[in-house]
Design a protein around this motif. Structure first.
Motif, mmCIF file in Angstrom:
data_model
loop_
_atom_site.group_PDB
_atom_site.id
_atom_site.type_symbol
_atom_site.label_atom_id
_atom_site.label_comp_id
_atom_site.label_asym_id
_atom_site.label_seq_id
_atom_site.Cartn_x
_atom_site.Cartn_y
_atom_site.Cartn_z
ATOM 1 N N SER A 77 0.852 -1.193 0.000
ATOM 2 C CA SER A 77 0.000 0.000 0.000
ATOM 3 C C SER A 77 0.883 1.236 0.000
ATOM 4 O O SER A 77 2.003 1.217 0.515
ATOM 5 N N TYR A 78 0.367 2.301 -0.604
ATOM 6 C CA TYR A 78 1.112 3.549 -0.735
ATOM 7 C C TYR A 78 0.367 4.656 0.002
ATOM 8 O O TYR A 78 -0.826 4.854 -0.192
ATOM 9 N N GLN A 79 1.111 5.369 0.849
ATOM 10 C CA GLN A 79 0.503 6.422 1.654
ATOM 11 C C GLN A 79 0.801 7.829 1.121
ATOM 12 O O GLN A 79 0.149 8.788 1.510
ATOM 13 N N GLY A 80 1.800 7.960 0.251
ATOM 14 C CA GLY A 80 2.219 9.277 -0.196
ATOM 15 C C GLY A 80 1.880 9.574 -1.640
ATOM 16 O O GLY A 80 1.358 8.729 -2.367
ATOM 17 N N ASP A 81 2.184 10.801 -2.093
ATOM 18 C CA ASP A 81 1.892 11.278 -3.446
ATOM 19 C C ASP A 81 3.213 11.491 -4.188
ATOM 20 O O ASP A 81 3.839 12.546 -4.068
ATOM 21 N N PRO A 82 3.685 10.501 -4.949
ATOM 22 C CA PRO A 82 4.995 10.599 -5.599
ATOM 23 C C PRO A 82 5.075 11.671 -6.675
ATOM 24 O O PRO A 82 6.124 12.287 -6.864
ATOM 25 N N GLU A 83 3.990 11.918 -7.399
ATOM 26 C CA GLU A 83 4.033 12.887 -8.492
ATOM 27 C C GLU A 83 4.263 14.303 -7.965
ATOM 28 O O GLU A 83 5.037 15.072 -8.536
ATOM 29 N N ARG A 84 3.598 14.637 -6.866
ATOM 30 C CA ARG A 84 3.762 15.977 -6.304
ATOM 31 C C ARG A 84 5.193 16.175 -5.782
ATOM 32 O O ARG A 84 5.777 17.248 -5.933
ATOM 33 N N ALA A 85 5.745 15.134 -5.183
ATOM 34 C CA ALA A 85 7.124 15.225 -4.684
ATOM 35 C C ALA A 85 8.090 15.425 -5.845
ATOM 36 O O ALA A 85 9.011 16.256 -5.771
ATOM 37 N N ALA A 86 7.875 14.696 -6.938
ATOM 38 C CA ALA A 86 8.747 14.824 -8.105
ATOM 39 C C ALA A 86 8.640 16.216 -8.724
ATOM 40 O O ALA A 86 9.654 16.813 -9.119
ATOM 41 N N ASP A 87 7.453 16.764 -8.788
ATOM 42 C CA ASP A 87 7.261 18.111 -9.339
ATOM 43 C C ASP A 87 7.959 19.157 -8.471
ATOM 44 O O ASP A 87 8.573 20.100 -8.976
ATOM 45 N N ALA A 88 7.881 18.982 -7.166
ATOM 46 C CA ALA A 88 8.509 19.936 -6.255
ATOM 47 C C ALA A 88 10.026 19.898 -6.382
ATOM 48 O O ALA A 88 10.684 20.949 -6.400
ATOM 49 N N VAL A 89 10.590 18.711 -6.488
ATOM 50 C CA VAL A 89 12.041 18.592 -6.631
ATOM 51 C C VAL A 89 12.499 19.166 -7.970
ATOM 52 O O VAL A 89 13.555 19.806 -8.056
ATOM 53 N N ALA A 90 11.700 18.989 -9.012
ATOM 54 C CA ALA A 90 12.038 19.579 -10.310
ATOM 55 C C ALA A 90 12.091 21.098 -10.199
ATOM 56 O O ALA A 90 12.999 21.747 -10.739
ATOM 57 N N ALA A 91 11.136 21.685 -9.479
ATOM 58 C CA ALA A 91 11.127 23.135 -9.266
ATOM 59 C C ALA A 91 12.330 23.562 -8.437
ATOM 60 O O ALA A 91 12.948 24.611 -8.695
#
Length: 224
Positions: A77-91
């Motif tokens: 099971s996954y509790q976090g949001d990987p896409e949002r984390a990746a977008d933030a690191v890109a920024a």
């Protein structure tokens, strides 16, 4: 599981290791023989604790990425949001930030729900960008983890307990860091090893005298 053997939730780094960060060889004597579920809980990426379970010869039951990924009874099971984390690191990187890892970033190569930066990275910028994306930065003492708010090891332990149909208060947990505090709050009994940081020591029910796996071994001996 026997009536007098509790399930365990064990941090890895600083808890199953020695002072140099190496896995203590005694773990191969203690954990495979434990007559109850053993959960390996870490801030590291998912494959690390899964692989460790394999080499211990125990059922793969893990909490990875500070609660972001959980495996119990064959269910992930996954509790976090990987896409949002990746977008933030890109920024973060677009604004001149650097995660400060080597060219081959083994820290993040297999992460699924969060991204970690070296403690030498620009913390102020990292936190600022995280806030813009509605994320939080968690300082484990080893790295800055950008992740979904509210995702913690304690959340992971509740998920494991639910899958195993076990009350989370039946677990005994051992750790050494601030990221173990939420797990201490969920488990029935909690122990901090002597090398633990102040937050872990303050939250634990008991602080043992031994450091690293010496301390963990003393807890396991007392429970058997």
């Amino acid at each position: 599981m026997t009536a007098d053997t509790p399930p365990l939730a064990l941090d890895i780094d600083g808890t199953l290791t020695d002072g140099s960060g190496r896995l203590d060889p005694r773990t191969f004597e203690y954990l495979p023989e434990w007559d109850a579920p053993v959960v390996l809980a870490t801030g590291k990426a998912f494959p690390y604790p899964v692989s460790l379970c394999h080499y211990f010869g125990i059922d793969p039951t893990v909490i990875a990425e500070n609660g972001g990924v959980v495996l119990a009874d064959g269910e992930v099971s996954y509790q976090g949001d990987p896409e949002r984390a990746a977008d933030a690191v890109a920024a973060f990187e677009e604004r001149g930030g650097d995660l400060e890892w080597p060219t081959f970033d083994a820290i993040n190569e297999w992460r699924e729900t969060e991204i970690a930066a070296n403690v030498s990275a620009d913390e102020e910028l990292f936190r600022s960008v995280a806030a813009e994306y509605g994320l939080e930065v968690f300082d484990t003492g080893y790295a800055y983890h950008i992740k979904t708010p509210g995702v913690e090891k304690g959340v992971g332990l509740r998920a494991v307990a639910d899958t195993l149909d076990t009350d989370p208060t039946e677990f005994v947990t051992v750790g050494d860091s601030v990221n173990d505090v939420s797990m201490f709050e969920v488990a029935g009994r909690s122990f901090a090893v002597e090398n633990a940081d102040d937050a872990a020591k303050a939250a634990a029910e008991t602080v043992v005298e031994g450091s690293y796996f010496d301390g963990t071994a003393s807890v396991l001996d007392s429970l058997r």
